[in-house]
Design a protein around this motif. Structure first.
Motif, PDB file in Angstrom:
ATOM      1  N   PRO A   1      22.204  53.307  55.526  1.00 45.48           N
ATOM      2  CA  PRO A   1      20.728  52.615  55.355  1.00 45.48           C
ATOM      3  C   PRO A   1      19.941  52.660  56.537  1.00 45.48           C
ATOM      4  O   PRO A   1      20.429  52.780  57.513  1.00 45.48           O
ATOM      5  N   PRO A   2      18.622  52.521  56.184  1.00 37.70           N
ATOM      6  CA  PRO A   2      17.816  52.392  57.351  1.00 37.70           C
ATOM      7  C   PRO A   2      17.801  51.162  58.291  1.00 37.70           C
ATOM      8  O   PRO A   2      16.824  50.411  58.362  1.00 37.70           O
ATOM      9  N   ARG A   3      18.754  50.803  58.859  1.00 35.48           N
ATOM     10  CA  ARG A   3      19.131  49.603  59.476  1.00 35.48           C
ATOM     11  C   ARG A   3      20.305  49.672  60.595  1.00 35.48           C
ATOM     12  O   ARG A   3      21.187  50.689  60.283  1.00 35.48           O
TER      13      ARG A   3
ATOM     14  N   SER B   1      14.315  55.793  60.883  1.00 32.59           N
ATOM     15  CA  SER B   1      14.551  54.860  59.673  1.00 32.59           C
ATOM     16  C   SER B   1      12.787  54.260  59.018  1.00 32.59           C
ATOM     17  O   SER B   1      13.137  53.953  57.824  1.00 32.59           O
ATOM     18  N   ASP B   2      11.932  54.753  59.842  1.00 34.22           N
ATOM     19  CA  ASP B   2      10.739  54.403  59.040  1.00 34.22           C
ATOM     20  C   ASP B   2       9.581  55.233  59.895  1.00 34.22           C
ATOM     21  O   ASP B   2       9.709  56.009  60.454  1.00 34.22           O
TER      22      ASP B   2
ATOM     23  N   ASN C   1      14.551  50.655  52.735  1.00 37.96           N
ATOM     24  CA  ASN C   1      13.799  49.778  53.812  1.00 37.96           C
ATOM     25  C   ASN C   1      12.697  49.213  52.996  1.00 37.96           C
ATOM     26  O   ASN C   1      11.824  50.026  52.866  1.00 37.96           O
TER      27      ASN C   1
ATOM     28  N   GLU D   1       9.966  47.828  53.816  1.00 39.93           N
ATOM     29  CA  GLU D   1       8.770  48.081  54.768  1.00 39.93           C
ATOM     30  C   GLU D   1       8.234  49.689  54.252  1.00 39.93           C
ATOM     31  O   GLU D   1       7.065  49.771  54.711  1.00 39.93           O
ATOM     32  N   ASN D   2       9.102  50.643  53.740  1.00 39.89           N
ATOM     33  CA  ASN D   2       8.656  51.874  53.648  1.00 39.89           C
ATOM     34  C   ASN D   2       8.000  52.203  52.154  1.00 39.89           C
ATOM     35  O   ASN D   2       8.610  51.747  51.372  1.00 39.89           O
TER      36      ASN D   2
ATOM     37  N   LYS E   1      16.298  47.415  45.323  1.00 41.30           N
ATOM     38  CA  LYS E   1      16.720  46.483  46.643  1.00 41.30           C
ATOM     39  C   LYS E   1      16.911  44.936  46.237  1.00 41.30           C
ATOM     40  O   LYS E   1      16.118  44.733  45.126  1.00 41.30           O
TER      41      LYS E   1
ATOM     42  N   GLY F   1      18.911  42.114  51.570  1.00 41.09           N
ATOM     43  CA  GLY F   1      19.085  43.306  52.209  1.00 41.09           C
ATOM     44  C   GLY F   1      20.196  44.173  51.375  1.00 41.09           C
ATOM     45  O   GLY F   1      20.298  45.296  51.951  1.00 41.09           O
TER      46      GLY F   1
END
Length: 390
Positions: A237-239, A249-250, A278, A280-281, A304, A308
């Motif tokens: 995942p993007p984290r 990730s972004d 993510n 935010e994406n 999601k 998280g």
């Protein structure tokens, strides 16, 4: 767009003859049997290509030409590893394969906590559960700094899960997290993972960025000379995971990456599932911003949750507007066509898929069932035809 299908060669229990029945015309594969850092011989590449073509497919994308962990850590004399990577690139180009997907995720590839989470109707999917991941990091691995990486409610729930979990549940969690390591390589146990993490001590976000920039500067000019396109896969995942920094990730990460080696050879594998995890994406907006750098697409969807967690949804369900995303990709194809690019079509594959129907009764690579991906491909094919004709 070019319909493709990921195939793991002799490691895959799904045959090329079965794949031909999906309607996909292109194979995405790699020489997973070759250890990281070694040269991919031309003869071995040619044999794999001949096998694919004999079954009626093209081999359009390599996924992946792996990057040795020493390069990711920036450790030791890396000249032989860079030389080997450039030679593998040259050998692939000699066989007409011009797109290479790679990732720069430290130690682990994609990471999930559940390989068979139930979905409606009796299927299963891949899932990332923040509570289980926190329990693994803090209570199984003993990484005390993990307490700073999760919100208080997740920390409490993670402690509860650990206290009530059985040994078999903990073993299943470890196996799920290790499943993201591709190829025929030994997975870590807890002690082995602790040792592997020690090698990354002192390697933070700035160091990983410096190391990927060095990688691109070492192999990018060769890619330009060979007419190759390097397509980085986003973090999944993007984290940050296990205290290891993720740097793709972004949008800000991608802007930095493309400026670090500013060349058409430095491109993107647009993975809607990885980026979509993510909150935010905005995946269609990301695709629009970086459209000219997209050389390969993984199309899937995620649902999601507030803490998280996320799970892999059906391809046209979940949080990403797949129709809007496909509109962006088709518009970019048209732009390339009118700009005179012969290879204007973007290869894509239905990424992952739910385990459905007879998938349950056969041995499969985690995340890569036959029926589940066939459903995804059929749905995506319908969207593409509909959008293209609208």
């Amino acid at each position: 767009m070019i319909e493709s299908w990921r195939w793991y060669g002799d490691l895959d229990k799904i045959s090329l003859s079965e794949i031909s029945q999906t309607g996909a015309g292109s194979i995405v594969t790699a020489l997973h049997e070759i250890p990281y850092g070694e040269v991919w011989p031309t003869q071995t590449i040619a044999a794999r290509k001949s096998r694919i073509e004999a079954a009626g497919f093209d081999w359009t994308v390599v996924e992946s030409l792996p990057i040795h962990e020493s390069i990711k850590r920036g450790e030791g004399d890396l000249s032989p590893l860079f030389a080997n990577y450039r030679q593998s690139m040259a050998n692939l180009a000699s066989q007409g394969i011009k797109t290479i997907c790679y990732n720069f995720m430290p130690l682990l590839d994609w990471t999930r906590t559940d390989l068979a989470a139930p979905v409606a109707g009796g299927g299963t999917c891949l899932r990332f559960d923040a509570v289980k991941m926190c329990a693994f990091e803090l209570h199984m691995l003993g990484r005390q700094d993990a307490a700073h990486d999760y919100p208080p409610d997740v920390l409490v729930k993670a402690g509860d899960w650990y206290q009530t979990s059985s040994e078999s549940e903990r073993s299943a969690l470890l196996a799920a997290i290790m499943a993201g390591i591709p190829g025929a390589f030994e997975r870590y146990d807890i002690a082995g993972l602790r040792g592997a993490l020690l090698a990354y001590e002192g390697v933070g976000r700035d160091e990983i960025r410096a190391n990927v920039k060095r990688f691109l500067n070492e192999v990018g000019p060769a890619a330009e000379d060979l007419g190759l396109r390097l397509a980085v896969h986003p973090d999944d995942p993007p984290r940050d995971i296990l205290g290891l920094p993720r740097i793709v990730s972004d949008a800000e990460d991608l802007r930095w990456l493309f400026s670090a080696f500013d060349s058409p050879a430095n491109g993107l594998t647009l993975c809607s599932g990885s980026l979509g995890a993510n909150p935010e994406n905005d995946v269609p907006a990301l695709a629009e911003e970086f459209a000219d750098r997209i050389y390969f697409a993984h199309l899937r969807n995620v649902a999601k949750e507030a803490d998280g967690s996320f799970e892999e949804a059906a391809h046209l369900e979940g949080d990403t507007d797949m129709v809007a995303l496909i509109r962006v990709l088709l518009a970019e194809q048209e732009h390339r066509k009118y700009a005179g690019h012969e290879d204007h079509l973007i290869p894509f594959r239905p990424d992952h898929g739910h385990v459905l129907l007879s998938d349950h009764s056969r041995e499969l690579v985690s995340g890569y069932p036959l029926i589940g991906r066939l459903r995804g491909l059929a749905e995506l094919r319908g969207v593409i035809r509909g959008v293209a004709g609208s």
